[in-house]
Write an enzyme that holds these catalytic residues in place. Sequence first.
Site, PDB file in Angstrom:
ATOM      1  N   LYS A   1       0.791  -1.272  -0.153  1.00 33.78           N
ATOM      2  CA  LYS A   1       0.001   0.094   0.050  1.00 33.78           C
ATOM      3  C   LYS A   1       1.109   1.217  -0.076  1.00 33.78           C
ATOM      4  CE  LYS A   1      -3.741  -2.498   2.297  1.00 33.78           C
ATOM      5  NZ  LYS A   1      -4.637  -2.408   3.606  1.00 33.78           N
TER       6      LYS A   1
ATOM      7  N   TYR B   1     -12.183  -2.679  -2.619  1.00 31.69           N
ATOM      8  CA  TYR B   1     -12.789  -2.751  -1.179  1.00 31.69           C
ATOM      9  C   TYR B   1     -14.212  -2.844  -1.092  1.00 31.69           C
ATOM     10  CZ  TYR B   1      -8.090  -2.916   1.033  1.00 31.69           C
ATOM     11  OH  TYR B   1      -6.748  -3.128   1.618  1.00 31.69           O
TER      12      TYR B   1
ATOM     13  N   ARG C   1      -1.346 -14.713   3.802  1.00 34.59           N
ATOM     14  CA  ARG C   1      -2.033 -14.323   4.952  1.00 34.59           C
ATOM     15  C   ARG C   1      -1.164 -14.415   5.950  1.00 34.59           C
ATOM     16  NH1 ARG C   1      -6.387 -10.841   4.061  1.00 34.59           N
ATOM     17  NH2 ARG C   1      -7.579 -11.776   6.074  1.00 34.59           N
TER      18      ARG C   1
ATOM     19  N   ARG D   1       3.098  -6.958   8.973  1.00 28.16           N
ATOM     20  CA  ARG D   1       2.557  -5.937   9.634  1.00 28.16           C
ATOM     21  C   ARG D   1       2.795  -5.928  11.040  1.00 28.16           C
ATOM     22  NH1 ARG D   1      -3.482  -7.661   7.513  1.00 28.16           N
ATOM     23  NH2 ARG D   1      -3.626  -6.448   5.323  1.00 28.16           N
TER      24      ARG D   1
ATOM     25  N   HIS E   1      -1.501  -5.614   1.617  1.00 21.61           N
ATOM     26  CA  HIS E   1      -3.003  -6.382   1.320  1.00 21.61           C
ATOM     27  C   HIS E   1      -2.417  -7.686   0.832  1.00 21.61           C
ATOM     28  CE1 HIS E   1      -6.818  -7.575  -0.306  1.00 21.61           C
ATOM     29  NE2 HIS E   1      -6.245  -7.803  -1.201  1.00 21.61           N
TER      30      HIS E   1
ATOM     31  N   GLU F   1      -9.257 -10.010  -7.675  1.00 22.89           N
ATOM     32  CA  GLU F   1      -8.410  -8.697  -7.409  1.00 22.89           C
ATOM     33  C   GLU F   1      -7.381  -8.931  -8.437  1.00 22.89           C
ATOM     34  OE1 GLU F   1      -7.358  -9.505  -3.471  1.00 22.89           O
ATOM     35  OE2 GLU F   1      -9.158  -8.913  -2.571  1.00 22.89           O
TER      36      GLU F   1
HETATM   37  P1  DAT Z   1      -7.278  -7.432   5.749  1.00 26.17           P
HETATM   38  O1  DAT Z   1      -6.708  -6.232   4.930  1.00 26.17           O
HETATM   39  O2  DAT Z   1      -6.528  -8.104   6.943  1.00 26.17           O
HETATM   40  O3  DAT Z   1      -7.949  -8.533   4.739  1.00 26.17           O
HETATM   41  P2  DAT Z   1     -10.167  -6.501   5.819  1.00 26.17           P
HETATM   42  O4  DAT Z   1     -10.296  -7.014   4.425  1.00 26.17           O
HETATM   43  O5  DAT Z   1     -11.063  -6.847   6.826  1.00 26.17           O
HETATM   44  O6  DAT Z   1      -8.683  -6.935   6.309  1.00 26.17           O
HETATM   45  O7  DAT Z   1     -10.042  -4.945   5.917  1.00 26.17           O
HETATM   46  C1  DAT Z   1      -9.409  -4.356   4.573  1.00 26.17           C
HETATM   47  C2  DAT Z   1      -8.936  -3.077   5.104  1.00 26.17           C
HETATM   48  O8  DAT Z   1      -9.576  -2.216   5.744  1.00 26.17           O
HETATM   49  C3  DAT Z   1      -7.679  -3.079   6.132  1.00 26.17           C
HETATM   50  O9  DAT Z   1      -6.437  -3.866   5.647  1.00 26.17           O
HETATM   51  C4  DAT Z   1      -7.566  -2.144   6.875  1.00 26.17           C
HETATM   52  C5  DAT Z   1      -8.849  -1.461   6.754  1.00 26.17           C
HETATM   53  N1  DAT Z   1      -9.825  -1.686   7.806  1.00 26.17           N
HETATM   54  C6  DAT Z   1     -10.358  -2.919   8.294  1.00 26.17           C
HETATM   55  N2  DAT Z   1     -10.792  -2.712   9.526  1.00 26.17           N
HETATM   56  C7  DAT Z   1     -10.921  -1.164   9.980  1.00 26.17           C
HETATM   57  C8  DAT Z   1     -11.129  -0.551  11.069  1.00 26.17           C
HETATM   58  N3  DAT Z   1     -11.854  -1.119  12.028  1.00 26.17           N
HETATM   59  N4  DAT Z   1     -10.781   0.647  11.132  1.00 26.17           N
HETATM   60  C9  DAT Z   1      -9.817   1.255  10.084  1.00 26.17           C
HETATM   61  N5  DAT Z   1      -9.725   0.518   8.939  1.00 26.17           N
HETATM   62  C10 DAT Z   1     -10.105  -0.741   8.869  1.00 26.17           C
HETATM   63 MG    MG Z   2      -9.380  -8.356   3.278  1.00 22.23          MG
END
Ligand code: DAT
Ligand code: MG
Length: 151
Positions: free
Chosen positions: A11, A51, A87, A104, A117, A128
Amino acid sequence: MQVEQTFVMVKPDGVRRGLIGPIISRFEQKGFELAAISLRTIDRQLAEQHYGELREKPFFGELVDYLTSGPVCAMIWRGRHAVENARAIIGRTNPVEAGPGTIRGDYGMDISGNIVHGSDSDASAAREIALFFNREAASPPVHLFGGTVVG
Ligand code: DAT
Ligand code: MG
Protein backbone atom coordinates in the site's frame (compact mmCIF):
# COMPACT_ATOMS: atom_id res chain seq x y z
CA MET A 1 -3.05 -29.12 -11.01
CA GLN A 2 -4.18 -25.55 -11.18
CA VAL A 3 -1.48 -23.03 -10.26
CA GLU A 4 -2.19 -21.53 -6.86
CA GLN A 5 -1.67 -17.80 -6.74
CA THR A 6 -2.62 -14.78 -4.72
CA PHE A 7 -2.80 -11.03 -5.08
CA VAL A 8 -0.57 -8.93 -2.85
CA MET A 9 -0.30 -5.16 -2.82
CA VAL A 10 2.19 -2.94 -1.00
CA LYS A 11 0.00 0.00 0.00
CA PRO A 12 1.12 3.64 -0.40
CA ASP A 13 2.66 3.90 3.08
CA GLY A 14 4.71 0.77 2.40
CA VAL A 15 5.93 2.17 -0.92
CA ARG A 16 6.72 5.59 0.62
CA ARG A 17 8.74 3.97 3.37
CA GLY A 18 10.85 1.91 0.99
CA LEU A 19 9.38 -1.42 2.03
CA ILE A 20 8.79 -2.95 -1.42
CA GLY A 21 12.18 -4.69 -1.28
CA PRO A 22 11.85 -6.14 2.23
CA ILE A 23 8.32 -7.33 1.48
CA ILE A 24 9.36 -8.98 -1.79
CA SER A 25 12.26 -10.64 0.08
CA ARG A 26 9.89 -12.12 2.63
CA PHE A 27 7.71 -13.66 -0.06
CA GLU A 28 10.75 -15.04 -1.89
CA GLN A 29 12.26 -16.41 1.30
CA LYS A 30 8.98 -18.10 2.18
CA GLY A 31 9.09 -19.93 -1.14
CA PHE A 32 6.74 -17.93 -3.35
CA GLU A 33 7.45 -17.23 -7.01
CA LEU A 34 6.80 -13.73 -8.33
CA ALA A 35 4.54 -13.94 -11.38
CA ALA A 36 3.72 -10.28 -12.08
CA ILE A 37 4.44 -6.87 -10.59
CA SER A 38 3.11 -3.40 -11.31
CA LEU A 39 3.84 -0.05 -9.65
CA ARG A 40 1.12 2.49 -10.17
CA THR A 41 -1.12 5.08 -8.58
CA ILE A 42 -4.68 3.80 -8.66
CA ASP A 43 -7.82 5.91 -9.08
CA ARG A 44 -10.72 6.05 -6.64
CA GLN A 45 -12.88 3.81 -8.81
CA LEU A 46 -10.37 0.95 -8.68
CA ALA A 47 -9.81 1.43 -4.93
CA GLU A 48 -13.58 1.37 -4.33
CA GLN A 49 -13.96 -1.77 -6.45
CA HIS A 50 -11.06 -3.47 -4.70
CA TYR A 51 -12.59 -2.85 -1.26
CA GLY A 52 -16.21 -3.09 -2.49
CA GLU A 53 -17.31 -5.40 0.31
CA LEU A 54 -16.38 -2.71 2.87
CA ARG A 55 -18.42 0.03 1.16
CA GLU A 56 -20.82 0.42 4.13
CA LYS A 57 -18.08 0.65 6.76
CA PRO A 58 -17.56 4.02 8.47
CA PHE A 59 -13.88 4.01 7.55
CA PHE A 60 -14.47 3.33 3.83
CA GLY A 61 -13.80 6.91 2.68
CA GLU A 62 -10.54 7.10 4.62
CA LEU A 63 -9.54 3.68 3.29
CA VAL A 64 -10.00 4.88 -0.30
CA ASP A 65 -8.13 8.15 0.47
CA TYR A 66 -5.25 6.09 1.86
CA LEU A 67 -5.12 3.65 -1.05
CA THR A 68 -5.07 6.46 -3.62
CA SER A 69 -2.55 8.65 -1.77
CA GLY A 70 0.46 7.43 -3.77
CA PRO A 71 1.77 4.54 -5.84
CA VAL A 72 0.99 0.98 -4.84
CA CYS A 73 2.97 -2.10 -5.82
CA ALA A 74 0.57 -4.77 -7.05
CA MET A 75 1.89 -8.32 -7.37
CA ILE A 76 0.84 -11.85 -8.22
CA TRP A 77 2.64 -14.47 -6.17
CA ARG A 78 2.53 -18.20 -6.93
CA GLY A 79 3.04 -21.16 -4.66
CA ARG A 80 1.36 -23.93 -2.67
CA HIS A 81 -1.50 -22.73 -0.50
CA ALA A 82 -0.73 -19.26 -1.82
CA VAL A 83 -3.62 -17.41 -0.15
CA GLU A 84 -3.10 -18.95 3.28
CA ASN A 85 0.70 -18.69 3.23
CA ALA A 86 0.55 -15.04 2.15
CA ARG A 87 -1.94 -14.16 4.90
CA ALA A 88 0.32 -15.96 7.42
CA ILE A 89 3.39 -13.89 6.59
CA ILE A 90 1.36 -10.66 6.30
CA GLY A 91 -0.16 -11.04 9.77
CA ARG A 92 -3.39 -9.90 11.36
CA THR A 93 -5.30 -6.89 9.99
CA ASN A 94 -4.44 -4.64 12.93
CA PRO A 95 -0.66 -4.20 13.31
CA VAL A 96 -1.24 -3.86 17.07
CA GLU A 97 -2.35 -7.51 17.07
CA ALA A 98 -0.04 -8.81 14.32
CA GLY A 99 2.74 -10.96 15.73
CA PRO A 100 6.42 -10.13 15.45
CA GLY A 101 7.89 -11.77 12.38
CA THR A 102 4.88 -10.85 10.28
CA ILE A 103 4.98 -7.92 7.85
CA ARG A 104 2.32 -5.93 9.67
CA GLY A 105 3.75 -6.87 13.05
CA ASP A 106 7.23 -5.73 12.12
CA TYR A 107 6.49 -2.64 10.02
CA GLY A 108 3.09 -1.27 11.02
CA MET A 109 1.80 0.70 13.98
CA ASP A 110 -1.92 1.26 13.33
CA ILE A 111 -4.80 -0.26 11.36
CA SER A 112 -5.09 2.91 9.29
CA GLY A 113 -1.68 2.12 7.78
CA ASN A 114 -1.14 -1.61 7.65
CA ILE A 115 1.41 -1.62 4.81
CA VAL A 116 0.22 -4.51 2.71
CA HIS A 117 -2.83 -6.32 1.32
CA GLY A 118 -3.26 -10.03 0.66
CA SER A 119 -6.31 -11.77 -0.81
CA ASP A 120 -8.47 -13.62 1.72
CA SER A 121 -9.64 -16.49 -0.54
CA ASP A 122 -9.03 -18.04 -3.95
CA ALA A 123 -12.14 -16.27 -5.26
CA SER A 124 -10.90 -12.90 -3.95
CA ALA A 125 -7.48 -13.55 -5.47
CA ALA A 126 -9.00 -14.22 -8.89
CA ARG A 127 -11.22 -11.14 -8.64
CA GLU A 128 -8.39 -8.85 -7.48
CA ILE A 129 -5.91 -10.15 -10.08
CA ALA A 130 -8.48 -9.48 -12.79
CA LEU A 131 -9.02 -5.96 -11.42
CA PHE A 132 -5.34 -5.02 -11.30
CA PHE A 133 -3.81 -7.05 -14.12
CA ASN A 134 -4.84 -7.76 -17.64
CA ARG A 135 -6.38 -10.99 -18.82
CA GLU A 136 -3.05 -12.42 -19.99
CA ALA A 137 -1.35 -11.89 -16.66
CA ALA A 138 -4.30 -13.38 -14.79
CA SER A 139 -4.23 -16.72 -16.58
CA PRO A 140 -1.14 -18.77 -15.72
CA PRO A 141 1.49 -19.55 -16.71
CA VAL A 142 2.48 -16.08 -17.87
CA HIS A 143 5.54 -14.28 -16.57
CA LEU A 144 5.95 -10.54 -16.91
CA PHE A 145 9.55 -9.57 -16.32
CA GLY A 146 11.25 -6.65 -17.99
CA GLY A 147 8.39 -6.30 -20.41
CA THR A 148 8.89 -9.81 -21.80
CA VAL A 149 5.82 -11.98 -21.79
CA VAL A 150 6.58 -15.69 -21.62
CA GLY A 151 3.79 -18.13 -21.38
P1 DAT B 1 -7.38 -7.46 5.67
O1 DAT B 1 -6.63 -6.33 4.99
O2 DAT B 1 -6.58 -8.06 6.78
O3 DAT B 1 -7.91 -8.48 4.71
P2 DAT B 1 -10.10 -6.43 5.85
O4 DAT B 1 -10.32 -7.03 4.51
O5 DAT B 1 -11.07 -6.76 6.93
O6 DAT B 1 -8.63 -6.81 6.40
O7 DAT B 1 -10.04 -4.85 5.73
C1 DAT B 1 -9.42 -4.24 4.63
C2 DAT B 1 -8.65 -3.03 5.10
O8 DAT B 1 -9.55 -2.09 5.68
C3 DAT B 1 -7.64 -3.33 6.21
O9 DAT B 1 -6.42 -3.78 5.68
C4 DAT B 1 -7.53 -2.01 6.89
C5 DAT B 1 -8.93 -1.42 6.76
N1 DAT B 1 -9.70 -1.65 7.97
C6 DAT B 1 -10.29 -2.81 8.37
N2 DAT B 1 -10.92 -2.68 9.53
C7 DAT B 1 -10.75 -1.38 9.90
C8 DAT B 1 -11.15 -0.60 11.02
N3 DAT B 1 -11.89 -1.11 12.01
N4 DAT B 1 -10.75 0.70 11.07
C9 DAT B 1 -10.02 1.26 10.07
N5 DAT B 1 -9.60 0.57 8.99
C10 DAT B 1 -9.96 -0.73 8.90
MG1 MG C 1 -9.37 -8.33 3.25
